[in-house]
Design a protein around this motif. Sequence first.
Motif, PDB file in Angstrom:
ATOM      1  N   ASP A 131       0.807  -1.231   0.000  1.00  0.00           N
ATOM      2  CA  ASP A 131       0.000   0.000   0.000  1.00  0.00           C
ATOM      3  C   ASP A 131       0.835   1.273   0.000  1.00  0.00           C
ATOM      4  O   ASP A 131       0.466   2.266   0.637  1.00  0.00           O
ATOM      5  CB  ASP A 131      -0.930   0.041   1.239  1.00  0.00           C
ATOM      6  N   MET A 132       1.968   1.265  -0.685  1.00  0.00           N
ATOM      7  CA  MET A 132       2.863   2.417  -0.577  1.00  0.00           C
ATOM      8  C   MET A 132       2.423   3.565  -1.480  1.00  0.00           C
ATOM      9  O   MET A 132       2.353   4.708  -1.057  1.00  0.00           O
ATOM     10  CB  MET A 132       4.294   1.981  -0.884  1.00  0.00           C
ATOM     11  N   GLY A 133       2.167   3.276  -2.755  1.00  0.00           N
ATOM     12  CA  GLY A 133       1.688   4.329  -3.654  1.00  0.00           C
ATOM     13  C   GLY A 133       2.737   5.326  -4.077  1.00  0.00           C
ATOM     14  O   GLY A 133       2.511   6.545  -4.021  1.00  0.00           O
ATOM     15  N   VAL A 134       3.902   4.835  -4.487  1.00  0.00           N
ATOM     16  CA  VAL A 134       4.968   5.747  -4.915  1.00  0.00           C
ATOM     17  C   VAL A 134       5.548   5.414  -6.286  1.00  0.00           C
ATOM     18  O   VAL A 134       6.161   6.279  -6.921  1.00  0.00           O
ATOM     19  CB  VAL A 134       6.134   5.791  -3.894  1.00  0.00           C
ATOM     20  N   VAL A 135       5.369   4.174  -6.742  1.00  0.00           N
ATOM     21  CA  VAL A 135       6.078   3.751  -7.957  1.00  0.00           C
ATOM     22  C   VAL A 135       5.651   4.564  -9.180  1.00  0.00           C
ATOM     23  O   VAL A 135       6.497   4.996  -9.971  1.00  0.00           O
ATOM     24  CB  VAL A 135       5.900   2.232  -8.204  1.00  0.00           C
ATOM     25  N   GLY A 136       4.360   4.827  -9.323  1.00  0.00           N
ATOM     26  CA  GLY A 136       3.879   5.576 -10.493  1.00  0.00           C
ATOM     27  C   GLY A 136       4.527   6.947 -10.603  1.00  0.00           C
ATOM     28  O   GLY A 136       5.088   7.316 -11.647  1.00  0.00           O
ATOM     29  N   SER A 137       4.496   7.707  -9.514  1.00  0.00           N
ATOM     30  CA  SER A 137       5.075   9.058  -9.533  1.00  0.00           C
ATOM     31  C   SER A 137       6.587   9.009  -9.697  1.00  0.00           C
ATOM     32  O   SER A 137       7.173   9.855 -10.375  1.00  0.00           O
ATOM     33  CB  SER A 137       4.789   9.796  -8.224  1.00  0.00           C
TER      34      SER A 137
ATOM     35  N   VAL B 115      10.341   7.895   0.649  1.00  0.00           N
ATOM     36  CA  VAL B 115       9.314   8.410   1.562  1.00  0.00           C
ATOM     37  C   VAL B 115       8.448   7.248   2.037  1.00  0.00           C
ATOM     38  O   VAL B 115       8.000   6.427   1.243  1.00  0.00           O
ATOM     39  CB  VAL B 115       8.455   9.518   0.897  1.00  0.00           C
ATOM     40  N   ALA B 116       8.258   7.157   3.339  1.00  0.00           N
ATOM     41  CA  ALA B 116       7.342   6.169   3.899  1.00  0.00           C
ATOM     42  C   ALA B 116       5.967   6.814   3.933  1.00  0.00           C
ATOM     43  O   ALA B 116       5.779   7.852   4.568  1.00  0.00           O
ATOM     44  CB  ALA B 116       7.786   5.761   5.296  1.00  0.00           C
ATOM     45  N   MET B 117       5.002   6.208   3.245  1.00  0.00           N
ATOM     46  CA  MET B 117       3.693   6.823   3.082  1.00  0.00           C
ATOM     47  C   MET B 117       2.728   6.407   4.188  1.00  0.00           C
ATOM     48  O   MET B 117       2.724   5.257   4.627  1.00  0.00           O
ATOM     49  CB  MET B 117       3.091   6.426   1.725  1.00  0.00           C
ATOM     50  N   ASP B 118       1.896   7.355   4.604  1.00  0.00           N
ATOM     51  CA  ASP B 118       0.756   7.065   5.483  1.00  0.00           C
ATOM     52  C   ASP B 118       1.187   6.468   6.826  1.00  0.00           C
ATOM     53  O   ASP B 118       0.659   5.455   7.271  1.00  0.00           O
ATOM     54  CB  ASP B 118      -0.190   6.097   4.739  1.00  0.00           C
ATOM     55  N   CYS B 119       2.155   7.133   7.468  1.00  0.00           N
ATOM     56  CA  CYS B 119       2.717   6.593   8.707  1.00  0.00           C
ATOM     57  C   CYS B 119       1.808   6.861   9.904  1.00  0.00           C
ATOM     58  O   CYS B 119       1.083   7.849   9.956  1.00  0.00           O
ATOM     59  CB  CYS B 119       4.085   7.208   8.975  1.00  0.00           C
ATOM     60  N   ARG B 133       4.087   2.124   9.541  1.00  0.00           N
ATOM     61  CA  ARG B 133       2.897   2.340   8.722  1.00  0.00           C
ATOM     62  C   ARG B 133       2.152   1.026   8.580  1.00  0.00           C
ATOM     63  O   ARG B 133       2.740  -0.040   8.721  1.00  0.00           O
ATOM     64  CB  ARG B 133       3.286   2.879   7.347  1.00  0.00           C
ATOM     65  N   SER B 134       0.883   1.112   8.290  1.00  0.00           N
ATOM     66  CA  SER B 134       0.161  -0.129   8.099  1.00  0.00           C
ATOM     67  C   SER B 134       0.268  -0.532   6.639  1.00  0.00           C
ATOM     68  O   SER B 134       0.483   0.294   5.748  1.00  0.00           O
ATOM     69  CB  SER B 134      -1.287   0.010   8.559  1.00  0.00           C
ATOM     70  N   CYS B 135       0.177  -1.818   6.404  1.00  0.00           N
ATOM     71  CA  CYS B 135       0.292  -2.340   5.037  1.00  0.00           C
ATOM     72  C   CYS B 135      -0.611  -3.560   4.929  1.00  0.00           C
ATOM     73  O   CYS B 135      -1.302  -3.899   5.886  1.00  0.00           O
ATOM     74  CB  CYS B 135       1.739  -2.672   4.710  1.00  0.00           C
ATOM     75  N   TYR B 136      -0.631  -4.188   3.784  1.00  0.00           N
ATOM     76  CA  TYR B 136      -1.543  -5.308   3.548  1.00  0.00           C
ATOM     77  C   TYR B 136      -2.960  -4.921   3.980  1.00  0.00           C
ATOM     78  O   TYR B 136      -3.602  -5.611   4.762  1.00  0.00           O
ATOM     79  CB  TYR B 136      -1.022  -6.587   4.226  1.00  0.00           C
ATOM     80  N   GLY B 137      -3.388  -3.791   3.497  1.00  0.00           N
ATOM     81  CA  GLY B 137      -4.751  -3.344   3.733  1.00  0.00           C
ATOM     82  C   GLY B 137      -5.061  -3.114   5.191  1.00  0.00           C
ATOM     83  O   GLY B 137      -6.220  -3.165   5.585  1.00  0.00           O
ATOM     84  N   GLY B 138      -4.039  -2.881   6.004  1.00  0.00           N
ATOM     85  CA  GLY B 138      -4.273  -2.641   7.425  1.00  0.00           C
ATOM     86  C   GLY B 138      -4.065  -3.900   8.265  1.00  0.00           C
ATOM     87  O   GLY B 138      -4.126  -3.850   9.486  1.00  0.00           O
ATOM     88  N   SER B 139      -3.801  -5.025   7.601  1.00  0.00           N
ATOM     89  CA  SER B 139      -3.620  -6.279   8.348  1.00  0.00           C
ATOM     90  C   SER B 139      -2.281  -6.333   9.070  1.00  0.00           C
ATOM     91  O   SER B 139      -2.139  -7.023  10.067  1.00  0.00           O
ATOM     92  CB  SER B 139      -3.706  -7.485   7.409  1.00  0.00           C
ATOM     93  N   ARG B 156      -0.590   9.764   8.501  1.00  0.00           N
ATOM     94  CA  ARG B 156      -2.029   9.547   8.442  1.00  0.00           C
ATOM     95  C   ARG B 156      -2.731  10.621   9.276  1.00  0.00           C
ATOM     96  O   ARG B 156      -2.274  10.989  10.356  1.00  0.00           O
ATOM     97  CB  ARG B 156      -2.361   8.153   8.966  1.00  0.00           C
ATOM     98  N   ALA B 157      -3.865  11.086   8.765  1.00  0.00           N
ATOM     99  CA  ALA B 157      -4.625  12.131   9.455  1.00  0.00           C
ATOM    100  C   ALA B 157      -5.095  11.649  10.820  1.00  0.00           C
ATOM    101  O   ALA B 157      -5.383  10.467  11.000  1.00  0.00           O
ATOM    102  CB  ALA B 157      -5.830  12.528   8.603  1.00  0.00           C
ATOM    103  N   LYS B 158      -5.159  12.558  11.769  1.00  0.00           N
ATOM    104  CA  LYS B 158      -5.797  12.343  13.066  1.00  0.00           C
ATOM    105  C   LYS B 158      -5.085  11.350  13.970  1.00  0.00           C
ATOM    106  O   LYS B 158      -5.668  10.893  14.950  1.00  0.00           O
ATOM    107  CB  LYS B 158      -7.245  11.863  12.871  1.00  0.00           C
ATOM    108  N   VAL B 159      -3.882  10.960  13.642  1.00  0.00           N
ATOM    109  CA  VAL B 159      -3.168  10.006  14.480  1.00  0.00           C
ATOM    110  C   VAL B 159      -2.238  10.738  15.449  1.00  0.00           C
ATOM    111  O   VAL B 159      -2.097  10.365  16.594  1.00  0.00           O
ATOM    112  CB  VAL B 159      -2.372   9.011  13.609  1.00  0.00           C
TER     113      VAL B 159
END
Lengths: 263, 326
Positions: A131-137, B115-119, B133-139, B156-159
């Motif tokens: 769920d990273m979402g960086v490869v495209g950009s 960049v680590a996304m949605d931490c 960060r969460s991954c595998y859909g939050g699992s 992530r917002a509100k954390v």
Amino acid sequence: MPHIVCCVKQVPDPEAPASQFKVDEAAKKVLPIPGIQPVPSQFDTIGVEAALRVKDKVADTTITILSLGPDAYRDTIKHCLAMGADEGVHINDPALNEADHWATAEILAAAIKKIGPVDLIICGRQAVDWDMGVVGSTLAELMGFPVITIVKEVQMEGGKVTAERVLLDGFETVEAPTPCVVTVSNELGEPRYPQLRQIMQAARKEVVTMTGSDLGIDGAKNRINLEALFVPETAVDTEFIEADSAKEAGEQLAVRLREVKLI
Amino acid sequence: MPSGVLVFGEAVEGGGELAPVTGELLGAAKSLGGPVTCVLLGAGVEDLAKECGAFGADKVIVVDDEVLKDYQGDAYVHVGERICKEADPSVVLFGQTAIGRDMAPRLAARMGTAVAMDCVELSLDGEKLQASRSCYGGSARARYTINGMPQMATLRAKVFDPPERDDSRQAEVAKQPADVSADVIRTRIVSRRKEEVEGVRLEDAPVVVSGGRGLGGPEGFQPLEELAEILGGAVGATRAVCDMGWYPVAAQVGLTGKVVTPDLYIAVGISGASQHMAGISQVKNIVAINKDSDANIFQAARFGVVGDWKEVVPAFMEKVRELKAE
Ligand SMILES: Cc1cc2nc3c(=O)[nH]c(=O)nc-3n(C[C@H](O)[C@H](O)[C@H](O)COP(=O)(O)OP(=O)(O)OC[C@H]3O[C@@H](n4cnc5c(N)ncnc54)[C@H](O)[C@@H]3O)c2cc1C
Ligand SMILES: Nc1ncnc2c1ncn2[C@@H]1O[C@H](COP(=O)(O)O)[C@@H](O)[C@H]1O
């Protein structure tokens, strides 16, 4: 002849029951669930659908499926070919198996340069494993192309791509000159499902394989390190409202929520 | 040596006010220690610099220019790259917002870093940023370190908690020109449309009543809207129902939708897939109404009713009305 490259990845089935999801903390890997096959990453088949919709309008469009991963990824490439894509390119090299998102983007960029002129590159908004979402950009930056992220509609016409982005509170229509990159989201709609005839045709289609050395790459240059992987504890004690009927349960729920001052 | 934390703050659309995420970013940055610089890009954002100071920024870099009025990736990344290179921070933070999720990966690519996304958790171990960060859909939860500099993350917002506002705190404010030449901008925004939500905004609502596929059809949302109104809340939805067109996409809660933090979250006919739960992981009081006692939603629910919502919800609503009237 317009040329679209769709980048697709294979992932563990995200719809598998949550109770069966397990990780090996020491190896920092997600364990495969027995009997459940990996699947094409959901947003990536949506990307193929977006490409096919362009091709539905401009019939001489060529769609190439590009994937970096081990042998099993072949099934994902074949699935996308069966959906109606024209060519498949599989970068399959054990030395590249541990590529992170940035190394992946570099390898994909090298492959796209080798494949030849491209008008549009389509990626998923995020691969549904990490769920990273960086490869495209990242790919767009490496290629020097403009990028439109998280879109629900893509049109390509006369050297121009028009796409509708999904924002958190609305939508935005954006234009970019080709070549460019777009990343797609589920709001685009369901990907078409291959017909039996198409599956048989795709089975016969040759998939081009490449290795790192074909691309002048001798290993993954990773930028991130996975330090730990675990399943977070979430279970809470649930207070079930028991009553003789569903109606009574509803009433008691209200009473209970009032007691704890939640309403 | 790179040092300090650089934060990309945001104003609410149309300027005039800092977006809540800015406070959260400054709170997270403060907790890492070291000087904190807040960047504000936009048009009409200059007056907000003071507020960034009140929320703990030591320095504010403001680029206030018409060319930055609406978020346009090429322009924002261009300006962001210049600021990043001049400031040479060790850590750069964004919100996982419409802007952050587009801009941060592009800026990371230009800076040659990751960049680590949605931490959901950050800490510093010496110079090393530990980003979870969460991954595998939050699992699953993953913790990363980044090899390059600056070490980047979106939050992530509100954390993360915003610091207490202290208007006596003053930040050094540096204004910069945008300097975006026409050739930098390659994409063109043709049009924008908002998905109007009536009543309380989902993100700010103290109560959220959410519906899933178990509602059986779009008409199932009518009683939920009614219930939300009685409770002074907003209506949310699962991706399954948004994908089917039963409810607007803007109401989607979850991994690829919104993160909400109401005091009370009522989930009706929702199975509780990890991707949905990712949007309510901070909610303490989840109430689940589901006819399947094994539904995953009960794993996270404080209160549960096993039953058909068509019977439970009207009775619940009637009683709530009665109690509210007392
Ligand atoms: C990459 C990815 C991202 C995703 N992002 C999101 C996201 O952001 N948000 C999101 O919500 N989902 C997301 N999903 C989808 C998610 O996996 C689930 O498919 C979805 O959340 C299921 O929605 P649901 O609970 O409405 O439907 P279902 O899973 O079909 O559940 C319906 C529930 O209703 C109950 N029910 C049925 N009839 C009744 C009745 N009469 N009374 C009471 N209960 C009843 C059933 O027991 C069941 O538990 C994502 C999926 C993927 C793969
Ligand atoms: N190994 C891969 N092979 C092909 N495409 C990939 C690969 N990894 C990621 N992608 C593409 O990049 C998108 C975003 O991935 P990520 O940044 O890892 O979330 C995916 O949806 C794919 O389109």
